[in-house]
Write an enzyme that holds these catalytic residues in place. Structure first.
Site, mmCIF file in Angstrom:
data_model
loop_
_atom_site.group_PDB
_atom_site.id
_atom_site.type_symbol
_atom_site.label_atom_id
_atom_site.label_comp_id
_atom_site.label_asym_id
_atom_site.label_seq_id
_atom_site.Cartn_x
_atom_site.Cartn_y
_atom_site.Cartn_z
ATOM 1 N N SER A 439 -6.743 11.483 -15.745
ATOM 2 C CA SER A 439 -5.908 10.430 -15.161
ATOM 3 C C SER A 439 -5.331 10.859 -13.820
ATOM 4 C CB SER A 439 -4.775 10.061 -16.127
ATOM 5 O OG SER A 439 -4.023 11.222 -16.421
ATOM 6 N N HIS A 460 -12.141 6.766 -15.940
ATOM 7 C CA HIS A 460 -10.753 6.773 -16.391
ATOM 8 C C HIS A 460 -10.447 5.525 -17.218
ATOM 9 C CE1 HIS A 460 -6.232 6.416 -15.254
ATOM 10 N NE2 HIS A 460 -6.384 7.059 -16.398
ATOM 11 N N GLU A 472 -11.633 2.789 -14.543
ATOM 12 C CA GLU A 472 -11.855 3.192 -13.154
ATOM 13 C C GLU A 472 -13.040 4.153 -13.114
ATOM 14 O OE1 GLU A 472 -7.823 3.416 -10.586
ATOM 15 O OE2 GLU A 472 -7.785 4.719 -12.332
ATOM 16 N N ASN A 510 -2.982 4.591 -11.050
ATOM 17 C CA ASN A 510 -1.808 5.468 -11.201
ATOM 18 C C ASN A 510 -1.106 5.708 -9.868
ATOM 19 O OD1 ASN A 510 -1.870 5.718 -13.944
ATOM 20 N ND2 ASN A 510 -3.096 7.572 -13.962
#
Length: 717
Positions: A439, A460, A472, A510
């Protein structure tokens, strides 16, 4: 059953409908939209259907009509949504709705017995067509499902669905289906009374023809228990039921979505004032909703995801074969990835963990989810056994030699991940792709010591993997195009919407989430109560508030990414001191039952743990409005998204919007960060960022891309 001789067959070139009249007095009305894989109802079909109905009415030999799809795997998937974009006024839309209602009413009024023979999806206008028929039969196939999903596009059923479904299956069940938009499987459809019979596909036509030869059935009364009879059949009961439905709806939508309340209005009007009045309100409400910005944005999301399904990871580059997947790590993420690989992609998944307990836990994860489906009768036990048989495990690399992709889902440690790349290159074949579910760690670093860096990529997922729709796909500068396309294809097979992003700290999702969360923590440290912060952002449209989200994902996990982001982007990502103090007190959130919220007592996870204020040396007192709180947090997210686009982290505003909506629950009715910036105007966003930068520092300095757009009066779309 012996095939009847055909008497006449009516069709026309480019006609979506054919009428095939048999000697036994049954006509087969088949729908097959030319050049499309699914049937959708279009405006231009009105004349075609009317012509067919004229012919049926004028032929007194026709006693029954079977309405069936000419497509192999679907009945009718709904109305063609794109036709709504050409409507300039609400009156134009109302005319479409009224036209659909009139055609379906004409079917209901026909002397001949109309039977809908349903195989595959019958959704939206497709189910409304079936509801206008006098009888309905469906196949027991797992592809068969029925529903009115219009609410998911900010709309309501506009061709009589709000009137016919409650009369057929009861107000409460119909309202639930329309307010959630969730479809029901064949078994449930039979149980609720949507269909009269469920049969194997091989005999669908025979049974439908037999039924169509019988006289038209009279409408049956809805079966209700005592409470149901009170709520649906008495004025006081109905008043209570609709009042409660509105209250529950508002608590979920926070007033951000107008469609659910208008659905309730349509149903209530039809029940209280009759079907004609109900139809009139339905057409007006449908027209109103089509013109709302909320529906426009939800339709944009629908078109974007439809478009994305047709794309390969790299244009013109076909994916490699996918016959088997390996998974490293049997934790929550590994278990979730194994589940979607076996159940959605239908691929064998081999799980490796250093402990046999880890493999057992990963297997149990899938077993528990599938067992729940068996208990609810969504799938038969045989289907569960078939899917579970695709899962195997080992504590070494045996069984990994023929894996096309190996997904790593272990904890965030660079050296460990690099050693796993080496292991996979040693034990698997020369074409095996290594995909990391990291992540936060840049993929380029994970691939640093790889012998085949072109086959290392990031994949991800978001937690929980079985529910979150985004993945992702992160390519570093040496990842090959074939690796990208193959990984995108795998994610799609697993039921995910993949976006391809450039390598870098935090990737896209993120990275835009971190400043938003950080600002919420800064607001908390300034003394704002936790509930007030979370409530403000839920009212704005997020599914949960930022402080609650941190508890849910794990405070240790949520904060691990900050140093990595700071290393690449500097002070802009400096975290609030609150995080250090909370972690030092061994508060990891929901997982160890110690966080910002209390996990003991009557409402675990619902109320704030007041002791956290003392720990942070705060006397909570509300001084900011909800709008001020949400603006500060959201502006930083919008600004970071603009920087990501400018740096090529995401390929397009569309990918950025879908990533934010599906990855972190950015309010869908706002269309995503880029559509929202367009709505506000780049000039306004820049002004608000500059205003906040004078009060709260350089982290609010507007992205150069936004400043340029503000000066030139440009937009993203």
């Amino acid at each position: 059953m012996e095939k009847a001789n055909n008497e006449t067959q009516t069709t026309a070139e480019n006609n979506a409908f054919t009428l095939d009249v048999h000697d036994n007095g049954v006509a087969i009305l088949s729908m097959d939209v030319p050049g499309e894989s699914m049937n959708t109802l279009k405006m231009e079909f009105a004349e075609q259907i009317s012509a067919m109905l004229d012919e049926i009415e004028s032929n007194n030999k026709i006693k029954g009509v079977v309405v069936i799809s000419g497509k192999d795997s679907s009945f009718v998937a709904g109305a063609d949504i794109s036709m709504l974009a050409s409507c300039e006024t609400a009156q134009d839309v109302e005319a479409i709705s009224t036209g659909g209602q009139q055609i379906f009413q004409r079917i209901e009024n026909m002397q001949a017995h109309f039977v809908a023979a349903i195989h595959g999806p019958a959704l939206g206008g497709g189910l409304e067509l079936a509801l206008a028929c006098h009888s309905r039969i469906c196949t027991d196939d797992k592809k068969t499902q029925m529903g009115l999903p219009e609410v998911q596009l900010g709309l309501l059923p506009g061709s009589g669905g709000t009137q016919r479904l409650p009369r057929l299956i009861g107000i409460q069940q119909a309202m639930k289906m329309m307010l959630t938009g969730s479809p029901v499987r064949a078994k449930q459809a039979l149980k609720y009374g949507i269909v009269d019979d469920m049969v194997p596909r091989s005999i669908l036509m025979d049974v439908a023809i037999e039924l169509a030869q019988k006289p038209k059935p009279q409408p049956k009364p809805v079966k209700l228990n005592l409470m149901g009879q009170f709520l649906e059949k008495t004025p006081i009961g109905r008043n209570t039921m609709f009042k409660q439905a509105r209250k529950q709806t508002l608590s979920k939508t926070k007033g951000n979505y107008p469609a659910p309340e208008l659905i309730i209005d349509c149903i209530e009007t039809g029940i209280d004032k009759g079907i004609q009045e109900g139809m009139s309100v339905e057409a007006k409400n449908f027209a109103y909703l089509v013109m709302t910005p909320e529906s426009e944005q939800l339709r944009n999301i629908f078109f974007a995801t439809t478009e994305m399904k047709k794309e390969t990871g790299v244009t013109g580059v076909e994916p490699g074969q996918l016959k088997k997947v390996g998974i490293l790590g049997g934790g929550l993420m590994g278990g979730g990835i194994a589940f979607v690989t076996a159940t959605k992609a239908g691929l064998p998944a081999r799980i490796k963990d250093i402990r046999s307990e880890g493999i057992a836990n990963a297997m149990k994860y899938s077993f528990d989810l599938l067992n729940k489906k068996v208990k609810r009768r969504f799938i038969p036990k045989s289907e569960m056994q078939k899917q579970m048989s695709l899962l195997t495990g080992s504590i070494d690399y045996s069984g990994f030699g023929d894996a096309d992709v190996v997904i790593e889902a272990v904890f965030e440690d660079l050296e460990l991940k690099q050693s796993m790349v080496h292991d996979v290159e040693t034990h698997c074949n020369e074409n095996t792709i290594f995909a990391s579910n990291t992540s936060s760690i840049p993929i380029g670093q994970i691939a640093e010591k790889a012998a085949r860096p072109e086959q290392v990529i990031g994949l991800h997922y978001f937690s929980p993997v079985d529910k979150m729709p985004l993945a992702e796909v992160i390519a570093h500068d040496k990842t090959s195009d074939k690796t990208i396309s193959t990984t995108v294809e795998l994610a799609r097979k697993q039921g995910k919407t993949p976006i391809v992003v450039k390598d870098g700290a935090g990737f896209y999702v993120n990275r835009i989430l971190a400043p938003y969360m950080n600002e919420a923590a800064n607001i908390l440290l300034a003394g704002e109560p936790i509930e007030h912060i979370d409530r403000s952002l839920v009212k704005f449209g997020f599914p949960v508030g930022p402080v609650k989200l941190l508890d849910e994902v794990g405070i240790d996990v949520g904060t691990k990414i900050i140093p990595i982001l700071m290393a690449q982007f500097g002070e802009r990502f400096k975290s609030a001191e609150a995080f250090d103090k909370v972690l030092a007190d061994d508060r990891k959130g929901k997982k160890n039952k110690r966080g910002f919220y209390a996990y003991s007592g009557k409402n675990p996870g619902k109320e704030v743990d007041e002791s956290v204020y003392e720990l942070l040396d705060i006397k909570p007192e509300q001084s900011l409005s909800g709008v001020e709180i949400s603006e500060r947090c959201v502006l930083l997210m919008l600004n970071e998204a603009a920087m990501c686009l400018d740096e090529g982290v995401i390929r397009s505003p569309r990918d950025g919007d879908i990533g934010a909506i599906f990855g972190i629950g950015f309010p869908p009715f706002l269309g995503g960060p880029f559509r929202y910036i367009d709505k506000l105007g780049a000039k306004y966003v820049v002004e608000r960022l500059q205003h906040n930068s004078t009060k709260f520092g350089d982290k609010f300095l507007p992205a150069p891309k936004l400043v340029e757009m503000a000066e030139k009066g440009e937009s993203f779309y």
